[in-house]
Design a protein around this motif. Structure first.
Motif, PDB file in Angstrom:
ATOM      1  N   GLY A  48       0.367  -1.309  -0.124  1.00 55.22           N
ATOM      2  CA  GLY A  48       0.013   0.135   0.383  1.00 55.22           C
ATOM      3  C   GLY A  48       1.308   1.434  -0.398  1.00 55.22           C
ATOM      4  O   GLY A  48       0.041   2.229  -0.330  1.00 55.22           O
ATOM      5  N   MET A  49       1.745   1.029   0.374  1.00 56.93           N
ATOM      6  CA  MET A  49       3.340   2.608   0.205  1.00 56.93           C
ATOM      7  C   MET A  49       3.937   2.409  -1.133  1.00 56.93           C
ATOM      8  O   MET A  49       4.826   2.968  -0.644  1.00 56.93           O
ATOM      9  CB  MET A  49       3.544   2.093   1.658  1.00 56.93           C
ATOM     10  N   VAL A  50       4.411   1.478  -1.705  1.00 59.87           N
ATOM     11  CA  VAL A  50       5.430   1.794  -2.568  1.00 59.87           C
ATOM     12  C   VAL A  50       4.773   2.377  -3.533  1.00 59.87           C
ATOM     13  O   VAL A  50       5.258   3.064  -4.204  1.00 59.87           O
ATOM     14  CB  VAL A  50       5.108   0.175  -3.395  1.00 59.87           C
ATOM     15  N   PRO A  51       3.672   2.666  -3.502  1.00 60.89           N
ATOM     16  CA  PRO A  51       3.504   4.135  -5.273  1.00 60.89           C
ATOM     17  C   PRO A  51       4.082   5.242  -4.534  1.00 60.89           C
ATOM     18  O   PRO A  51       4.739   6.190  -5.345  1.00 60.89           O
ATOM     19  CB  PRO A  51       1.949   4.070  -5.038  1.00 60.89           C
ATOM     20  N   GLY A  52       3.649   5.458  -2.839  1.00 59.47           N
ATOM     21  CA  GLY A  52       4.313   7.011  -2.416  1.00 59.47           C
ATOM     22  C   GLY A  52       5.754   6.886  -2.473  1.00 59.47           C
ATOM     23  O   GLY A  52       6.620   8.083  -2.605  1.00 59.47           O
ATOM     24  N   HIS A  53       6.715   5.411  -2.288  1.00 57.87           N
ATOM     25  CA  HIS A  53       7.884   5.475  -2.081  1.00 57.87           C
ATOM     26  C   HIS A  53       8.546   5.700  -3.800  1.00 57.87           C
ATOM     27  O   HIS A  53       9.661   6.489  -3.702  1.00 57.87           O
ATOM     28  CB  HIS A  53       7.998   4.094  -2.124  1.00 57.87           C
ATOM     29  N   VAL A  54       8.154   5.160  -4.273  1.00 55.77           N
ATOM     30  CA  VAL A  54       8.206   5.179  -6.302  1.00 55.77           C
ATOM     31  C   VAL A  54       7.898   6.726  -6.471  1.00 55.77           C
ATOM     32  O   VAL A  54       9.152   7.860  -6.609  1.00 55.77           O
ATOM     33  CB  VAL A  54       6.648   4.390  -7.434  1.00 55.77           C
ATOM     34  N   ALA A  55       7.105   7.436  -6.043  1.00 55.35           N
ATOM     35  CA  ALA A  55       6.629   9.068  -5.854  1.00 55.35           C
ATOM     36  C   ALA A  55       8.050   9.827  -5.179  1.00 55.35           C
ATOM     37  O   ALA A  55       8.518  11.263  -5.175  1.00 55.35           O
ATOM     38  CB  ALA A  55       5.562   9.751  -5.301  1.00 55.35           C
ATOM     39  N   VAL A 154       6.300   6.689 -21.137  1.00 58.32           N
ATOM     40  CA  VAL A 154       6.194   5.407 -20.150  1.00 58.32           C
ATOM     41  C   VAL A 154       4.458   5.062 -20.380  1.00 58.32           C
ATOM     42  O   VAL A 154       3.254   5.831 -20.144  1.00 58.32           O
ATOM     43  CB  VAL A 154       6.161   6.401 -18.809  1.00 58.32           C
ATOM     44  N   VAL A 155       4.121   3.904 -20.123  1.00 58.54           N
ATOM     45  CA  VAL A 155       2.788   2.805 -20.181  1.00 58.54           C
ATOM     46  C   VAL A 155       2.369   2.077 -18.932  1.00 58.54           C
ATOM     47  O   VAL A 155       3.969   1.206 -18.790  1.00 58.54           O
ATOM     48  CB  VAL A 155       3.088   1.976 -20.970  1.00 58.54           C
ATOM     49  N   PHE A 168       0.201   7.248 -11.335  1.00 56.40           N
ATOM     50  CA  PHE A 168       0.367   8.931 -10.259  1.00 56.40           C
ATOM     51  C   PHE A 168       2.181   9.370 -10.028  1.00 56.40           C
ATOM     52  O   PHE A 168       2.398   9.936 -10.117  1.00 56.40           O
ATOM     53  CB  PHE A 168      -0.304   8.826  -9.588  1.00 56.40           C
ATOM     54  N   ALA A 169       2.739   7.719  -9.231  1.00 59.34           N
ATOM     55  CA  ALA A 169       3.308   7.772  -8.566  1.00 59.34           C
ATOM     56  C   ALA A 169       4.860   8.494  -9.874  1.00 59.34           C
ATOM     57  O   ALA A 169       5.786   9.016  -9.315  1.00 59.34           O
ATOM     58  CB  ALA A 169       4.059   6.538  -8.009  1.00 59.34           C
ATOM     59  N   ILE A 170       4.525   7.744 -11.152  1.00 56.65           N
ATOM     60  CA  ILE A 170       5.765   7.933 -11.836  1.00 56.65           C
ATOM     61  C   ILE A 170       5.426   9.609 -12.818  1.00 56.65           C
ATOM     62  O   ILE A 170       6.518   9.899 -12.557  1.00 56.65           O
ATOM     63  CB  ILE A 170       5.560   7.095 -13.045  1.00 56.65           C
ATOM     64  N   GLU A 171       4.687   9.941 -12.885  1.00 62.19           N
ATOM     65  CA  GLU A 171       4.410  11.369 -13.347  1.00 62.19           C
ATOM     66  C   GLU A 171       5.037  12.177 -12.222  1.00 62.19           C
ATOM     67  O   GLU A 171       6.220  13.399 -12.205  1.00 62.19           O
ATOM     68  CB  GLU A 171       2.609  11.658 -13.290  1.00 62.19           C
ATOM     69  N   THR A 172       4.648  12.058 -10.537  1.00 62.78           N
ATOM     70  CA  THR A 172       5.376  12.876  -9.542  1.00 62.78           C
ATOM     71  C   THR A 172       6.882  12.821  -9.557  1.00 62.78           C
ATOM     72  O   THR A 172       7.379  13.583  -9.234  1.00 62.78           O
ATOM     73  CB  THR A 172       5.055  12.105  -8.745  1.00 62.78           C
ATOM     74  N   ARG A 173       6.889  11.468  -9.858  1.00 62.12           N
ATOM     75  CA  ARG A 173       9.077  11.555  -9.444  1.00 62.12           C
ATOM     76  C   ARG A 173       9.570  12.391 -10.961  1.00 62.12           C
ATOM     77  O   ARG A 173      10.671  11.970 -10.635  1.00 62.12           O
ATOM     78  CB  ARG A 173       9.290   9.291  -9.509  1.00 62.12           C
ATOM     79  N   ALA A 181       8.668  13.278 -19.896  1.00 64.84           N
ATOM     80  CA  ALA A 181       7.571  11.944 -19.880  1.00 64.84           C
ATOM     81  C   ALA A 181       6.211  12.287 -20.229  1.00 64.84           C
ATOM     82  O   ALA A 181       5.555  13.057 -19.970  1.00 64.84           O
ATOM     83  CB  ALA A 181       7.433  11.190 -18.385  1.00 64.84           C
ATOM     84  N   HIS A 182       6.042  11.512 -21.131  1.00 60.87           N
ATOM     85  CA  HIS A 182       4.725  11.213 -22.035  1.00 60.87           C
ATOM     86  C   HIS A 182       3.981   9.827 -21.147  1.00 60.87           C
ATOM     87  O   HIS A 182       4.772   8.390 -21.457  1.00 60.87           O
ATOM     88  CB  HIS A 182       4.573  10.537 -23.080  1.00 60.87           C
ATOM     89  N   ILE A 183       2.753   9.196 -20.248  1.00 61.96           N
ATOM     90  CA  ILE A 183       2.460   8.938 -19.561  1.00 61.96           C
ATOM     91  C   ILE A 183       1.009   7.991 -19.945  1.00 61.96           C
ATOM     92  O   ILE A 183       0.423   8.925 -19.776  1.00 61.96           O
ATOM     93  CB  ILE A 183       1.818   8.748 -18.212  1.00 61.96           C
ATOM     94  N   VAL A 184       1.028   7.082 -20.232  1.00 71.14           N
ATOM     95  CA  VAL A 184      -0.084   5.998 -20.348  1.00 71.14           C
ATOM     96  C   VAL A 184      -0.901   5.092 -20.068  1.00 71.14           C
ATOM     97  O   VAL A 184      -0.203   4.467 -19.236  1.00 71.14           O
ATOM     98  CB  VAL A 184      -0.316   5.866 -22.186  1.00 71.14           C
ATOM     99  N   LEU A 185      -1.837   5.604 -19.040  1.00 70.19           N
ATOM    100  CA  LEU A 185      -2.120   4.382 -18.484  1.00 70.19           C
ATOM    101  C   LEU A 185      -3.139   3.710 -19.114  1.00 70.19           C
ATOM    102  O   LEU A 185      -4.299   4.086 -20.324  1.00 70.19           O
ATOM    103  CB  LEU A 185      -3.586   4.796 -17.483  1.00 70.19           C
TER     104      LEU A 185
END
Length: 743
Positions: A48-55, A154-155, A168-173, A181-185
């Motif tokens: 649950g905290m991994v995205p926050g870590h990536v960010a 990034v996809v 969200f995390a990748i965009e923040t990072r 970066a161009h990010i696609v979900l």
């Protein structure tokens, strides 16, 4: 159920449910229960905290539970080897590293899940999957680092909560690092989050506001370098692809022949008992409730199953007292948008804002702090220890730290009469060496014996280390061990399985090194003790290396790092990080055979393996005469990971003070008198490396040869000089002068 005498409870995996079992055992110790934690990696990451870590919102420590000190505080043995099969009929766990079966009376499985879709053509080779989650962030950042693209494409594949949070995390990072970066979900059916239509709308709005493109209506059917093939026949450019698809089951359930559903998840009843097996349980993402409500693979369910599993494993006296797990249909879900805000949902209700991130942050940190025994520097956390029963501070170390001190040993030997003359004894008791050298049929035999009490409840590991430790005495003479006998003392309870584990460990070492285990003897006592008598022979025409013979002009080379004594002591007390313990175990099961091979073409004036008496006392025995003096350059002495931290904190092996050599025999330069590296010279080593004296002109080449043979930490740590000024000083510990010639 209440423990029977010496009941064996094996926990396979270190997921969110099992950490609660361990915490319960910390709070309420059960000495009559033998608990073993079987894990592949020493650290469990809170998903649950991994995205926050990536960010960049959380450190690696914030999101990690170090399972090893938690297990030790719970009185559990840690086996750092993944289970390959759980045999419910034989009631045993199987491994792939040569271990024999690990028997259990009660067992629980909590191994989490992996991700689906990795079998799609090219996916496993070209994407970054979110499992294993432990090293997701470093794998992800390495892909970003090596990319030369000015605009990184990034996809993120997967429209669930995990995929949305990672987008969200990748965009923040990327924004924080100044990368374009161009990010696609890529979400075939759009964002699939809780909160009904409003929840999906809020998440979609936040994605759009952050410039993240949401692509729907297609799924991945193939992956190539920098390209994804989609089901609508289109191509999607991708310099980096994050794979956050749905959960898939690990192979353990199917490979074990356990009851599984059509997706491979282990079927359990409401009491979390594996269907058809009264003493086997499973919980968390690896399991599915038989006939229960269909719930998503979410950490909240694993967390809330914890108290039920704790009760059914540790409290219920029989099956009639077991409780049922009833997962609720609705719960508060908090999706981190990694910008100080979160989307909150419960049922069909949804809202978003900074208040919900603060709530999520508080919930997550509060949960983690219950299980984090050590802080980021590896020191005990006061918050964890508050209110917890303390471990025995007077514990006596096992391994080579459990031996009679040097002075009492010498005193005892001095009371014996001189041994009778025997022309076939080349070096016996009077040589005061770790080995005896005997003449036999025109050749020489090298004989040694070494034994110690167990330093761990993992008898297989103890057997391996005991074998390495004994064989190293022969390697220290430059000789080759050939035959061994084992002496093993086992406890009355489960003695046969303990013996099988220990001897399998011994054999895993002796067989690999070409040493025949030809017999032995067993006794029954209070606990596991194991030793080997080893017979060796010279290595061809090469002469045996003397223990005493270090002369002026020689350099001192240490082949492997120090620190086993302090690390073993800290591990017993639950004060050693799991990564330190994993490195320690790798060190302990590595023999000095490669060291001998690397040294074969050099002149060795004196050699010893560094064992229970510590480097400083072993060094004293190497000096050729009273006219030589040894200089140790403290900064050059390599230490195992964590050893310096522990020595700085005041941690010491129970045998440490008995190894200490005081002035004037050993003197320490004033700048180093408070340096913990000096204390490492007295640390008792188990299965330690070698200390050799070689001509100064060869020392640089010796180190290069050792490192090429796998001794990565080999270093010149000092030199032998003429005694010079009068006085009793034999060893000086000095700072490292940059102008010195040492290699």
């Amino acid at each position: 159920m209440k423990a029977k005498p010496s009941q064996r409870l094996v926990l396979v995996g270190g997921g969110h449910t099992h950490v609660q079992v361990l915490r319960r055992l910390v709070m309420h110790p059960e000495p009559s229960r033998r608990v073993t934690l079987v894990i592949k990696d020493p650290t469990a990451v809170y998903s649950g905290m991994v995205p926050g870590h990536v960010a960049g919102q959380y450190s690696a420590h914030d999101i990690s539970i170090d399972l090893v000190p938690l297990a030790r505080r719970a009185g559990a043995t840690v086996v750092l080897s993944p289970a390959t099969r759980v045999d419910a009929q034989a009631r045993a766990v199987e491994f792939g590293d040569g271990r024999p079966l690990l028997p259990w009376d009660l067992c629980s499985i909590n191994i989490g899940s992996t991700v689906s879709g990795l079998s799609i053509l090219g996916v496993s080779a070209h994407v970054v999957p979110t499992r294993p989650i432990d090293d997701l962030e470093p794998r992800l950042l390495e892909r970003i680092r090596v990319s030369a693209a000015s605009l990184l494409r990034v996809v993120v594949v997967g429209g669930g909560a995990a995929g949305c949070e990672l987008a969200f995390a990748i965009e923040t990072r990327m924004r924080s690092e100044g990368r374009m970066a161009h990010i696609v979900l890529l979400a075939e059916h759009g964002p699939r989050v809780r909160g009904g239509r409003r929840g999906a709308m809020l998440v979609t709005q936040r994605l759009k506001a952050r410039g993240i493109e949401v692509r729907t209506g297609a799924r991945v059917v193939g992956a190539e370098s920098a390209m994804l093939r989609l089901s609508d026949d289109s191509l999607l450019p991708a310099d980096l692809t994050l794979w956050a698809t749905g959960a898939a089951a690990h192979r353990l359930g199917a490979d074990s022949g356990l009851p599984i559903d059509d997706r491979g998840f282990i079927r359990t009843d409401a009491q979390l008992q594996v269907v058809g097996h009264s003493n086997l349980f499973a919980a968390g993402d690896c399991a599915v409730l038989e006939g229960g409500p269909v719930v998503p693979r979410a950490g909240v369910y694993a967390v809330r199953a914890g108290p039920i599993l704790v009760h059914n494993l540790l409290v219920a006296s029989d099956a009639r007292e077991r409780k049922s797990f009833r997962p609720q249909k609705n719960f508060l879900a908090l999706l981190n948008t990694c910008d100080g805000r979160a989307v909150a949902t419960r049922g069909s209700w949804a809202a978003e804002g900074p208040l919900f991130f603060r709530l999520k942050d508080w919930i997550d940190r509060s949960f983690m702090e219950k299980f984090q025994v050590l802080d980021e520097q590896g020191n005990p956390r006061v918050a964890f220890d508050a209110g917890m029963p303390s471990m025995d501070e007077e514990m006596v170390c096992g391994g080579c730290a459990a031996k009679l001190a040097d002075e009492p040993l010498r005193a005892a030997l001095s009371l014996l009469p001189a041994p009778p003359d025997d022309p076939d004894v080349v070096a016996g008791v009077d040589a005061r060496d770790d080995v005896a050298v005997l003449r036999h049929q025109g050749g020489l035999l090298i004989q040694t014996v070494d034994a110690f009490p167990a330093f761990s409840g993992d008898a297989f590991l103890v057997g391996r280390v005991a074998a390495v430790n004994a064989l190293n005495d022969v390697y220290a003479k430059g000789a080759m061990p050939r035959f061994a006998l084992a002496v093993v003392e086992v406890p009355q309870a489960h003695g046969a399985s303990t013996l099988a584990q220990a001897l399998a460990g011994v054999r895993s070492v002796t067989d690999s090194l070409g040493v025949a285990l030809v017999g032995g003897h067993t006794t029954v006592g209070e606990g596991l003790k194991i030793g080997l008598s080893v017979t060796g022979v010279p290595d061809g025409e090469h002469p045996l290396w003397p223990t005493r013979g270090a002369q002026a002009g020689m350099d001192l080379v240490l082949t492997r790092p120090l620190g086993t004594g302090v690390l073993l002591h800290a591990h017993m007390a639950g004060r050693a990080c799991g990564s330190w313990v994993a490195a320690l175990h790798r060190h302990l099961v590595t023999s000095n055979q490669a060291d001998v091979t690397a040294l074969r073409d050099f002149t060795v004036g004196a050699a010893t393996d560094v064992t229970g008496f510590g480097l400083a006392r072993h060094l004293l025995t190497m000096l050729a005469s009273a006219s030589e003096r040894a200089i140790i350059h403290a900064e050059r002495v390599p230490l195992l990971p964590g050893a310096r931290t522990l020595l700085c904190s005041g941690e010491r092996s129970s045998f440490h003070e008995q190894n200490r050599i005081e002035a004037p025999v050993l003197t320490v330069a004033p700048p180093l008198q408070r340096d913990p590296i000096v204390e490492a010279l007295f640390d008792p080593q188990t299965a330690g490396g070698m200390l050799v004296a070689v001509p100064g002109s060869q020392s640089h080449a010796v180190v290069e040869s050792l490192r090429a043979a796998g001794c990565d930490d080999a270093a010149v740590v000092g030199m032998i000089v003429e005694g010079g000024r009068p006085g009793p000083t034999r060893v000086e510990v000095l700072p490292w002068p940059s102008e010195q010639r040492l290699g």
